[in-house]
Design a protein around this motif. Structure first.
Motif, PDB file in Angstrom:
ATOM      1  N   VAL B 176      -7.314  -4.940  -8.523  1.00  0.00           N
ATOM      2  CA  VAL B 176      -6.983  -5.324  -7.148  1.00  0.00           C
ATOM      3  C   VAL B 176      -5.529  -5.030  -6.797  1.00  0.00           C
ATOM      4  CG1 VAL B 176      -6.672  -7.308  -5.614  1.00  0.00           C
ATOM      5  CG2 VAL B 176      -8.806  -7.044  -6.872  1.00  0.00           C
ATOM      6  N   GLN B 177      -4.629  -5.342  -7.698  1.00  0.00           N
ATOM      7  CA  GLN B 177      -3.210  -5.236  -7.351  1.00  0.00           C
ATOM      8  C   GLN B 177      -2.709  -3.810  -7.138  1.00  0.00           C
ATOM      9  OE1 GLN B 177      -2.094  -7.978 -10.512  1.00  0.00           O
ATOM     10  NE2 GLN B 177      -0.841  -9.069  -9.020  1.00  0.00           N
ATOM     11  N   THR B 178      -3.493  -2.844  -7.574  1.00  0.00           N
ATOM     12  CA  THR B 178      -3.079  -1.458  -7.331  1.00  0.00           C
ATOM     13  C   THR B 178      -3.908  -0.796  -6.229  1.00  0.00           C
ATOM     14  OG1 THR B 178      -4.550  -0.723  -9.105  1.00  0.00           O
ATOM     15  CG2 THR B 178      -2.254  -1.132  -9.698  1.00  0.00           C
ATOM     16  N   ALA B 179      -4.876  -1.524  -5.693  1.00  0.00           N
ATOM     17  CA  ALA B 179      -5.725  -0.953  -4.639  1.00  0.00           C
ATOM     18  C   ALA B 179      -5.006  -1.054  -3.292  1.00  0.00           C
ATOM     19  CB  ALA B 179      -7.054  -1.711  -4.586  1.00  0.00           C
ATOM     20  N   VAL B 180      -5.108   0.000  -2.481  1.00  0.00           N
ATOM     21  CA  VAL B 180      -4.371   0.040  -1.216  1.00  0.00           C
ATOM     22  C   VAL B 180      -5.314   0.159  -0.018  1.00  0.00           C
ATOM     23  CG1 VAL B 180      -2.439   1.088   0.015  1.00  0.00           C
ATOM     24  CG2 VAL B 180      -2.591   1.331  -2.467  1.00  0.00           C
ATOM     25  N   VAL B 181      -5.090  -0.723   0.959  1.00  0.00           N
ATOM     26  CA  VAL B 181      -5.819  -0.702   2.226  1.00  0.00           C
ATOM     27  C   VAL B 181      -4.866  -0.218   3.316  1.00  0.00           C
ATOM     28  CG1 VAL B 181      -7.123  -2.089   3.874  1.00  0.00           C
ATOM     29  CG2 VAL B 181      -7.112  -2.727   1.461  1.00  0.00           C
ATOM     30  N   TYR B 182      -5.339   0.654   4.204  1.00  0.00           N
ATOM     31  CA  TYR B 182      -4.515   1.192   5.278  1.00  0.00           C
ATOM     32  C   TYR B 182      -4.920   0.599   6.624  1.00  0.00           C
ATOM     33  CZ  TYR B 182      -3.112   4.144   1.519  1.00  0.00           C
ATOM     34  OH  TYR B 182      -2.624   4.566   0.299  1.00  0.00           O
ATOM     35  N   LEU B 183      -3.961  -0.074   7.253  1.00  0.00           N
ATOM     36  CA  LEU B 183      -4.182  -0.774   8.520  1.00  0.00           C
ATOM     37  C   LEU B 183      -3.056  -0.391   9.466  1.00  0.00           C
ATOM     38  CD1 LEU B 183      -4.450  -4.267   6.767  1.00  0.00           C
ATOM     39  CD2 LEU B 183      -6.401  -2.885   7.464  1.00  0.00           C
ATOM     40  N   THR B 184      -3.060  -0.989  10.648  1.00  0.00           N
ATOM     41  CA  THR B 184      -1.882  -0.900  11.516  1.00  0.00           C
ATOM     42  C   THR B 184      -1.558  -2.320  11.997  1.00  0.00           C
ATOM     43  OG1 THR B 184      -2.864  -0.724  13.731  1.00  0.00           O
ATOM     44  CG2 THR B 184      -2.795   1.299  12.412  1.00  0.00           C
ATOM     45  N   THR B 185      -0.477  -2.455  12.721  1.00  0.00           N
ATOM     46  CA  THR B 185      -0.151  -3.764  13.304  1.00  0.00           C
ATOM     47  C   THR B 185      -1.226  -4.200  14.301  1.00  0.00           C
ATOM     48  OG1 THR B 185       1.126  -2.623  15.013  1.00  0.00           O
ATOM     49  CG2 THR B 185       2.358  -3.504  13.132  1.00  0.00           C
ATOM     50  N   GLN B 186      -2.046  -3.270  14.766  1.00  0.00           N
ATOM     51  CA  GLN B 186      -3.050  -3.561  15.792  1.00  0.00           C
ATOM     52  C   GLN B 186      -4.410  -3.918  15.201  1.00  0.00           C
ATOM     53  OE1 GLN B 186      -1.759  -3.467  19.155  1.00  0.00           O
ATOM     54  NE2 GLN B 186      -0.024  -3.414  17.741  1.00  0.00           N
ATOM     55  N   THR B 187      -4.532  -3.854  13.889  1.00  0.00           N
ATOM     56  CA  THR B 187      -5.811  -4.194  13.259  1.00  0.00           C
ATOM     57  C   THR B 187      -6.126  -5.676  13.491  1.00  0.00           C
ATOM     58  OG1 THR B 187      -5.231  -2.607  11.529  1.00  0.00           O
ATOM     59  CG2 THR B 187      -7.105  -4.058  11.096  1.00  0.00           C
ATOM     60  N   HIS B 188      -7.357  -5.964  13.821  1.00  0.00           N
ATOM     61  CA  HIS B 188      -7.744  -7.359  14.075  1.00  0.00           C
ATOM     62  C   HIS B 188      -7.579  -8.193  12.805  1.00  0.00           C
ATOM     63  CE1 HIS B 188     -10.091 -10.872  15.239  1.00  0.00           C
ATOM     64  NE2 HIS B 188      -9.987 -10.437  16.484  1.00  0.00           N
ATOM     65  N   HIS B 189      -7.137  -9.446  12.980  1.00  0.00           N
ATOM     66  CA  HIS B 189      -6.865 -10.257  11.790  1.00  0.00           C
ATOM     67  C   HIS B 189      -8.127 -10.641  11.029  1.00  0.00           C
ATOM     68  CE1 HIS B 189      -7.707 -13.560  14.628  1.00  0.00           C
ATOM     69  NE2 HIS B 189      -7.786 -14.379  13.607  1.00  0.00           N
ATOM     70  N   ALA B 224       1.460   8.371   3.596  1.00  0.00           N
ATOM     71  CA  ALA B 224       1.380   7.113   2.838  1.00  0.00           C
ATOM     72  C   ALA B 224       0.380   7.223   1.696  1.00  0.00           C
ATOM     73  CB  ALA B 224       0.992   5.967   3.773  1.00  0.00           C
ATOM     74  N   ILE B 225      -0.755   7.859   1.993  1.00  0.00           N
ATOM     75  CA  ILE B 225      -1.769   8.007   0.943  1.00  0.00           C
ATOM     76  C   ILE B 225      -1.232   8.872  -0.193  1.00  0.00           C
ATOM     77  CG2 ILE B 225      -4.039   8.988   0.416  1.00  0.00           C
ATOM     78  CD1 ILE B 225      -4.900   8.148   3.257  1.00  0.00           C
ATOM     79  N   ALA B 226      -0.597   9.976   0.178  1.00  0.00           N
ATOM     80  CA  ALA B 226      -0.048  10.876  -0.843  1.00  0.00           C
ATOM     81  C   ALA B 226       0.990  10.145  -1.695  1.00  0.00           C
ATOM     82  CB  ALA B 226       0.567  12.102  -0.173  1.00  0.00           C
ATOM     83  N   ALA B 227       1.851   9.381  -1.024  1.00  0.00           N
ATOM     84  CA  ALA B 227       2.910   8.667  -1.756  1.00  0.00           C
ATOM     85  C   ALA B 227       2.314   7.606  -2.678  1.00  0.00           C
ATOM     86  CB  ALA B 227       3.877   8.024  -0.764  1.00  0.00           C
ATOM     87  N   ASP B 228       1.297   6.913  -2.180  1.00  0.00           N
ATOM     88  CA  ASP B 228       0.679   5.863  -2.995  1.00  0.00           C
ATOM     89  C   ASP B 228      -0.015   6.456  -4.221  1.00  0.00           C
ATOM     90  OD1 ASP B 228       1.573   3.736  -1.477  1.00  0.00           O
ATOM     91  OD2 ASP B 228      -0.154   3.788  -0.124  1.00  0.00           O
ATOM     92  N   LYS B 229      -0.674   7.574  -4.000  1.00  0.00           N
ATOM     93  CA  LYS B 229      -1.338   8.225  -5.136  1.00  0.00           C
ATOM     94  C   LYS B 229      -0.308   8.632  -6.187  1.00  0.00           C
ATOM     95  CE  LYS B 229      -5.727  10.208  -3.776  1.00  0.00           C
ATOM     96  NZ  LYS B 229      -6.478  11.456  -3.454  1.00  0.00           N
TER      97      LYS B 229
END
Lengths: 480, 480
Positions: B176-189, B224-229
């Motif tokens: 879990v701690q290395t898994a990344v989710v991509y959102l924006t400030t506009q994503t519903h809570h 962001a995805i490239a950097a995270d990978k």
């Protein structure tokens, strides 16, 4: 642009029937409903030969069709196919029936469309649901620190309780594999499903042995916890049943609570089926210890006889529930003033939701609690009556003495495999359509279950069921 | 024992009103409902001075009270307090209204009490819900491999999609701690809440920057995805909005889908608010790319105008959904034969559940799809009309051009802090009771939102809202 807008308005006018049309629609629906209810005393409990295939010929249309055609589709394909859970002769799974005033509550909730998730949006709706939850807390003996939620059913209620337990016990993702949950073979599968959904699929499930009445063996539980601690694991959650689905058995709650306290484990009681029996004296006595738990699931759509769609969870420490489920967002900023009452959006996995309180409140207000007490006491007695009658019939054997309103039994055929015989027996009984029983397994044994839970089920139903069951079993035995 | 049983039966008789009593109850409830609907064109959209305290004087009684008293309590404490989401002048949050035929559907579902969770139990009910989900899949352009679920709302629908994504991408607890989710400030809570409930609270949330119209910046996402990978993390989930709650903005779905495919990430689209706009040509064009996602949330209780209580999730690969949510148990052994159709109990977190299909099916069958297309097109035009009108008024400024039916704006006061002014403005407007708007923040700016979504909202409503808003703002500016 204004012209185009007005044109579109006219084209969408069918979405808002006028007062006369609303009356006409309601009259048709009411007639359908009253006919449905009027035929319940005589109609079938099950129709296995229909599968609703006629629906496939009526896809969602571009232009609407009349209410009469719609009600015909409903009647032919849905309301006369499969199990009829409203029937007094539905004795399978966990029955309830579906109180008529709840239907009125659902109708009103949908018409008025109050937003019951947030106090700011509908203070009355939130207050009403909180009052109902406080009433539940009171009848089970939970303290005033309790908060809870009216969920869509037992599964979401369990999920809510288990996520709260997970967070309260700090079972972070990295510790999942060493965290231990204590269950029995009789624990409802909704609990394991909730554990999986909560991201705890890899935790250790310790299946604690049961006694001869399928109740958790407390000595074995204590030993398992001690052994797990010694092995460096982290025991954190015990889930006893206060009325199992299989046999209605109640685990020894006071002794389990003592162990939970001693070892500082979260105690989540599954009273989805059984907890409301606390309303009658016999049930109250049997359910002692339930009030010592940290969280409790109890389903109004089971033993308060509501139509499907309402479970509930109570959490002893409101702050724990709030900590797991509260959330904030910019577009919600108007809603955070004036907090007379906690809002369900902060106490549950849901945000926008059906105003479930009305379907529970209306029947309770109209009938008062007294008839519910009597009905629950009646169901307990009817089950004991069934159990004593069937065990006295030649060839029949019974499972454990019922704690609540589920009795298990089987027929011992003169020759051949008993399990295969009883599997045929339940099939024959279901195919008859007159009564609906379900089956289960107790260890290796295939058994039939009679669950007395529809509020319409009375002595005449049970007498008839006894007659049908014994008759069908003997016929089958002669043929085999 | 028989005597005691019969006595209890009589004591519980109020749970089953006879035909005449049922008619009387329905007549009272119907009159209440029709009055409620008849006053909507003139009644308030909000009453902030009432908080339903009168309920506290009427606890659940031991003996029942009459329907008239109950309806009085309802009227005084619930249906005239807080927001009225059924009002044509409810322009806050995400409005819908609540179609009358849905109320008839809920009434019927509760009376007949079909068990819509399992095909064996109610083949017609399960088939109906699957037909509705197939229709949704078809209109959004999902393939025939799709399965889905009618959930209680968007939050459970999101949870269902995200648990499916978690399991499909094998995000075990240890990772879990290395898994990344991509959102924006506009994503519903609700998305973040679902992530937490699913046990992924410790995963990495990457907040991708947005452009000037609050849409996900695709270049930034790719980077962001490239950097995270490169950093050894595991990108696994992107959640774009197909109609954000804040502004109705639609993220660039085709480009995001391309990135998801390239990097093998799960694409879960939040179309809870926006997806049903696919029914009208303008919406369809704007929502292109939505059909490329792995899972999609779309809520009939938003943009199909249903009363609160129905969200939906679609998952492109039915097997993924089934793998996450199917379960077995001994007491369910009768139900596993004959699988013409997948059952919702195997495709969702729920087991026993409300038969939600009827509240969706009835309005669609009665009106057909055409009026829904027109109503959605009307809401889009009304929003553009509002946006163009308000921006032309002296002192008013607007947020980004609306993608769907949400417009944001603020008044620039001649002196003083604009944010404080607009916070007062929204308060004044709400207190008027005549219209209900909500507010939000865009970056540091406090803005008002007009969301056109109640099917009863037409041109006259918007003209009146414009009048009230400009008038109130000017008055407030003069006073300050």
């Amino acid at each position: 642009m204004r012209k185009q807008i007005e044109l579109l308005r006219r084209q969408s006018s069918r979405l808002e029937p006028d007062a006369a049309e609303r009356e006409r629609l309601l009259a048709a629906v009411s007639e359908y409903a009253q006919q449905f209810l009027n035929q319940l005393p005589d109609g079938p409990a099950y129709a296995g030969d229909r599968t609703g295939k006629g629906l496939l010929d009526s896809p969602i249309p571009e232009t609407g069709i009349g209410i009469e055609s719609i009600l015909s589709l409903l009647s032919e394909n849905i309301d006369t196919a499969g199990i009829n859970p409203a029937s007094p002769r539905f004795l399978g799974y966990i029955p309830g029936g579906g109180l008529y005033p709840s239907a009125l509550g659902d109708f009103l909730a949908a018409v008025t469309n109050r937003y019951a998730g947030i106090f700011f949006a509908s203070p009355g709706a939130v207050r009403l649901e909180n009052m109902l939850l406080s009433w539940m807390a009171e009848i089970v003996g939970y303290p005033s620190s309790t908060a809870g939620n009216l969920a869509s059913g037992g599964s979401i209620a369990h999920l809510t309780g288990i996520v709260t337990a997970r967070d309260a016990c700090d079972i972070a993702a990295t510790r999942v594999q060493t965290a231990v949950v204590y269950l029995t073979t009789q624990t409802h599968h909704a609990v394991d499903k909730a554990v999986r959904i909560a991201g705890l699929g890899n935790c250790v499930r310790r299946i604690v042995p049961v006694d001869g009445r399928y109740r958790m063996d407390v000595t074995a539980l204590a030993q398992a916890i001690a052994a797990d601690k010694k092995a460096g694991l982290q025991p954190w959650l015990i889930v006893p049943s206060a009325g199992s689905t299989n046999t209605g058995s109640i685990d020894p709650l006071p002794a389990i609570a003592e162990i939970a306290t001693k070892h500082n484990l979260w105690l989540h009681v599954d009273g989805a089926y059984g907890a409301f029996f606390v309303l009658c004296p016999e049930g109250k006595q049997k359910l002692q210890g339930m009030e010592l738990s940290d969280s409790l699931v109890m389903d109004p759509h089971k033993t308060l006889f509501l139509p499907y769609g309402t479970g509930a969870v109570l959490v002893r420490d409101a702050q724990r529930l709030h900590a797991s489920f509260s959330a904030e967002a910019d577009y919600m900023q108007d809603t955070i003033h004036r907090l007379d009452e906690l809002s369900s959006a902060d106490l549950s996995p849901e945000l926008t939701k059906h105003f479930r309180g009305l379907r529970l409140w209306l029947p309770l207000m109209l009938a008062g609690v007294a008839p519910f007490r009597a009905a629950l006491a009646e169901k307990l007695l009817l089950t004991r009556y069934f159990y004593e009658q069937i065990r006295a019939v030649d060839g029949f054997h019974v499972g454990p003495e019922p704690d609540l309103a589920v009795a298990t039994f089987w027929y011992e055929p003169p020759r051949g495999d008993a399990n295969a015989f009883n599997a045929r027996l339940v099939q024959e009984l279901q195919n008859s359509g007159r009564i609906f029983l379900s089956s289960t397994r107790l260890g290796e044994r295939f058994v039939l279950r009679v669950a007395v839970g529809v509020f319409r089920t009375h002595l005449d139903t049970i007498d008839e069921a006894l007659e049908i069951i014994t008759h069908t079993a003997r016929n089958l035995a002669q043929k085999s």
